[in-house]
Scaffold this motif. Sequence first.
Motif, PDB file in Angstrom:
ATOM      1  N   ASP A   1      -6.972 -17.115  -0.837  1.00  0.00           N
ATOM      2  CA  ASP A   1      -8.322 -17.092  -1.406  1.00  0.00           C
ATOM      3  C   ASP A   1      -9.177 -16.101  -0.628  1.00  0.00           C
ATOM      4  N   ASP A   2      -9.673 -15.098  -1.314  1.00  0.00           N
ATOM      5  CA  ASP A   2     -10.417 -14.027  -0.650  1.00  0.00           C
ATOM      6  C   ASP A   2     -11.433 -13.439  -1.624  1.00  0.00           C
ATOM      7  N   ASP A   3     -11.856 -12.211  -1.373  1.00  0.00           N
ATOM      8  CA  ASP A   3     -12.893 -11.595  -2.208  1.00  0.00           C
ATOM      9  C   ASP A   3     -12.427 -11.393  -3.652  1.00  0.00           C
ATOM     10  N   GLU A   4     -11.111 -11.377  -3.882  1.00  0.00           N
ATOM     11  CA  GLU A   4     -10.601 -11.227  -5.236  1.00  0.00           C
ATOM     12  C   GLU A   4     -10.773 -12.500  -6.074  1.00  0.00           C
ATOM     13  N   SER A   5     -11.005 -13.626  -5.427  1.00  0.00           N
ATOM     14  CA  SER A   5     -11.122 -14.895  -6.138  1.00  0.00           C
ATOM     15  C   SER A   5     -12.538 -15.053  -6.685  1.00  0.00           C
ATOM     16  N   GLY A   6     -12.640 -15.090  -8.003  1.00  0.00           N
ATOM     17  CA  GLY A   6     -13.953 -15.183  -8.620  1.00  0.00           C
ATOM     18  C   GLY A   6     -14.500 -16.587  -8.661  1.00  0.00           C
ATOM     19  N   TYR A   7     -13.628 -17.595  -8.597  1.00  0.00           N
ATOM     20  CA  TYR A   7     -14.038 -18.994  -8.601  1.00  0.00           C
ATOM     21  C   TYR A   7     -12.843 -19.857  -8.245  1.00  0.00           C
ATOM     22  N   GLY A   8     -13.086 -21.134  -7.938  1.00  0.00           N
ATOM     23  CA  GLY A   8     -12.030 -22.117  -7.748  1.00  0.00           C
ATOM     24  C   GLY A   8     -12.201 -23.234  -8.751  1.00  0.00           C
ATOM     25  N   GLN A   9     -11.091 -23.861  -9.136  1.00  0.00           N
ATOM     26  CA  GLN A   9     -11.159 -24.873 -10.196  1.00  0.00           C
ATOM     27  C   GLN A   9      -9.998 -25.856 -10.056  1.00  0.00           C
ATOM     28  N   PHE A  10     -10.248 -27.143 -10.303  1.00  0.00           N
ATOM     29  CA  PHE A  10      -9.143 -28.075 -10.462  1.00  0.00           C
ATOM     30  C   PHE A  10      -9.595 -29.263 -11.292  1.00  0.00           C
ATOM     31  N   VAL A  11      -8.602 -29.941 -11.883  1.00  0.00           N
ATOM     32  CA  VAL A  11      -8.874 -31.065 -12.769  1.00  0.00           C
ATOM     33  C   VAL A  11      -7.755 -32.078 -12.627  1.00  0.00           C
TER      34      VAL A  11
ATOM     35  N   ASN B   1     -18.200   1.007  -2.765  1.00  0.00           N
ATOM     36  CA  ASN B   1     -17.092   0.455  -3.537  1.00  0.00           C
ATOM     37  C   ASN B   1     -15.759   0.874  -2.926  1.00  0.00           C
ATOM     38  N   ASP B   2     -14.738   0.020  -3.091  1.00  0.00           N
ATOM     39  CA  ASP B   2     -13.443   0.366  -2.509  1.00  0.00           C
ATOM     40  C   ASP B   2     -12.769   1.478  -3.312  1.00  0.00           C
ATOM     41  N   ALA B   3     -11.661   1.952  -2.802  1.00  0.00           N
ATOM     42  CA  ALA B   3     -10.981   3.099  -3.393  1.00  0.00           C
ATOM     43  C   ALA B   3      -9.938   2.686  -4.421  1.00  0.00           C
ATOM     44  N   GLY B   4      -9.932   1.401  -4.802  1.00  0.00           N
ATOM     45  CA  GLY B   4      -8.949   0.944  -5.787  1.00  0.00           C
ATOM     46  C   GLY B   4      -7.671   0.508  -5.118  1.00  0.00           C
ATOM     47  N   GLU B   5      -6.554   0.759  -5.786  1.00  0.00           N
ATOM     48  CA  GLU B   5      -5.267   0.287  -5.271  1.00  0.00           C
ATOM     49  C   GLU B   5      -4.990   0.841  -3.883  1.00  0.00           C
ATOM     50  N   GLY B   6      -4.587  -0.038  -2.968  1.00  0.00           N
ATOM     51  CA  GLY B   6      -4.302   0.342  -1.599  1.00  0.00           C
ATOM     52  C   GLY B   6      -5.452   0.125  -0.655  1.00  0.00           C
ATOM     53  N   ALA B   7      -6.629  -0.199  -1.182  1.00  0.00           N
ATOM     54  CA  ALA B   7      -7.791  -0.421  -0.324  1.00  0.00           C
ATOM     55  C   ALA B   7      -7.760  -1.828   0.262  1.00  0.00           C
ATOM     56  N   GLU B   8      -8.462  -2.021   1.367  1.00  0.00           N
ATOM     57  CA  GLU B   8      -8.522  -3.321   2.007  1.00  0.00           C
ATOM     58  C   GLU B   8      -9.434  -4.264   1.223  1.00  0.00           C
TER      59      GLU B   8
ATOM     60  N   GLN C   1      -6.415  -9.341  15.062  1.00  0.00           N
ATOM     61  CA  GLN C   1      -5.766  -8.735  13.903  1.00  0.00           C
ATOM     62  C   GLN C   1      -6.722  -7.933  13.042  1.00  0.00           C
ATOM     63  N   LYS C   2      -7.985  -7.902  13.401  1.00  0.00           N
ATOM     64  CA  LYS C   2      -8.965  -7.292  12.507  1.00  0.00           C
ATOM     65  C   LYS C   2      -8.557  -5.878  12.143  1.00  0.00           C
ATOM     66  N   ASN C   3      -8.580  -5.628  10.833  1.00  0.00           N
ATOM     67  CA  ASN C   3      -8.219  -4.335  10.266  1.00  0.00           C
ATOM     68  C   ASN C   3      -6.748  -3.985  10.465  1.00  0.00           C
ATOM     69  N   ALA C   4      -5.940  -4.997  10.864  1.00  0.00           N
ATOM     70  CA  ALA C   4      -4.506  -4.735  10.992  1.00  0.00           C
ATOM     71  C   ALA C   4      -3.854  -4.567   9.644  1.00  0.00           C
ATOM     72  N   SER C   5      -4.480  -5.142   8.618  1.00  0.00           N
ATOM     73  CA  SER C   5      -3.901  -5.109   7.280  1.00  0.00           C
ATOM     74  C   SER C   5      -4.758  -4.275   6.351  1.00  0.00           C
ATOM     75  N   LYS C   6      -4.144  -3.351   5.669  1.00  0.00           N
ATOM     76  CA  LYS C   6      -4.817  -2.612   4.601  1.00  0.00           C
ATOM     77  C   LYS C   6      -4.185  -3.081   3.291  1.00  0.00           C
ATOM     78  N   ARG C   7      -4.690  -4.188   2.779  1.00  0.00           N
ATOM     79  CA  ARG C   7      -4.059  -4.812   1.626  1.00  0.00           C
ATOM     80  C   ARG C   7      -4.409  -4.066   0.354  1.00  0.00           C
ATOM     81  N   GLY C   8      -3.429  -3.895  -0.494  1.00  0.00           N
ATOM     82  CA  GLY C   8      -3.652  -3.215  -1.756  1.00  0.00           C
ATOM     83  C   GLY C   8      -4.382  -4.105  -2.742  1.00  0.00           C
ATOM     84  N   SER C   9      -4.950  -3.484  -3.745  1.00  0.00           N
ATOM     85  CA  SER C   9      -5.639  -4.211  -4.811  1.00  0.00           C
ATOM     86  C   SER C   9      -5.025  -3.796  -6.133  1.00  0.00           C
TER      87      SER C   9
END
Length: 528
Positions: free
Chosen positions: A305-315, A484-491, A508-516
């Motif tokens: 769960d990170d900035d890509e998660s727009g919401y959380g939900q369960f039922v 704004n990020d650079a798209g795919e490959g941006a952190e 670990q800060k900035n150890a990962s450059k996770r793609g999008s």
Amino acid sequence: MLQALTLTSLLASPVAASYAFYVGKNLTADGSVMVGGTGEEVSSHWLQLFPARDHAANATITVGVTKDATIPGELIEIPQVKHTFRYMSMEYSDFEGFPAPLTNGGLNEKGVAVRDVWADNRQELIDMTPTPQHGLQYSDLARVVMERASTAREGVKIIGNLIAKYGEATYGGNSHLIADKDEGWIVWEMAGGEGLWAAQRLGPNEVKVLYPGYIEDFPVDFTHSKDFMGSDNIVSFAVEQGWWSSDSGEPFNIFNVYGPQDSRYTARDGGYKYMSQAALENATLAMAPVTEEDLIERVRDYRIDDDESGYGQFVSLRSGIDRDLLRMWIAPTGSVAAPFVPWWMGVQSIPPEFGEHRYLTTGASGSFLNPDYQYQEASVFAGRVFKRILYYMCSAPNTYLPIVTKMFESFEKQSRAQVSDWVEKSARVLISHGQREAAQKLLTFYSHTRAADALQMGNTMAQSLDAYIKLTGQWQDPKGSEINDAGEGAETVNCLVGYDPDQPADRQKNASKRGSYRRGSRARKQRI
């Protein structure tokens, strides 16, 4: 919460495209079927109620994609049914070529829950998809199931019938998780324009996590099984293409036949984020009997769960629940940075702070506000408030994440106690005495009040983090010139800033450059 679990081998760019959790009723503490998940889109997200409606005999709905989609298409009109059910959904506005508003799914008055999850296909299927393509796209299918299905099994049949009659508009493959009080179903819709789809039943003793959606071994004589459904050509088409043969001695495996043809991927371990489907399924199964609190922990897990998660939900879905007391818990942005608030099918309205706003809404940067929305836009937007918490919290997760998480957990514990001790008991008494409208007003009052409490807590937390960081000299101005990020490959902003949660986060800060790897680009971009 911070203990390490098995991590994926990060062979590919992570995907921003929604999670879904399913827990069978024999594995839950209260005997309910549980469904949880996230919506992962850049877009703004907001909560919306859709009332039950009667429609004219000649009513239609617009479905499909436009010429701007990754695989271009044309919108078409298909008949609407005579009556559609009441449902509740988190809506969003942005997916290129897919007209807004869009939905990943939600819950309807019949107790049918739907989640939409991406599910890539092999490149040959994507390449053979005709253009312009026509048919219902993923959001159309989720919405139609909520409008029309009384059971999960019926929802599967609705999807299959509509694809057979009108086709499916795809971005490269997709899946849906549909569940009711008794069972769940995975439905995988294939690219290619051939009307291919397959579905598998999930029973009371199963845990399933979709990221992406997947189906494995599938019987070739599935029409004789109560546990599988599919298009008439789901087996024959694979044989015609030379993708599978009964002479091979291999079982007919949907993922192996129709999924990405890459040896680095298996159905349960795609290497997309820090946690594979297998690891998440095993972690959930280890919690059995699973409680609502447990499922929150899984959905909120900071490894997914990170900035890509727009919401959380369960039922939670179980027998004997009045339609107005069907309850969905929703976090207004990614639940690592926002609390879950209870919303019942019987609530009469959604407060403006949790409705649609211009923040991250398609077209907001190139147009002025519609005057009809001036009061709505003047209100505080919950999604933006809790995004502030995410960004401050993830700047030093070792310090802030445990504190913020503890506050959310305490807030939700209080909510669960109030819901159990008096809210639902009172509503049931009112309904049993013929006072349904009074019960609805009670549920509305509580949800609005609790949402306001959550928002007040969020504002206080954001302001406190803001003041603390600035007063202690921790503020850092941005070093770049592009917000704004650079798209795919941006952190991506996240609270697990490196690959190994066993190491202190500050090392670990900035150890990962996770793609999008966003939904709209799947059909045309190759994984690395």
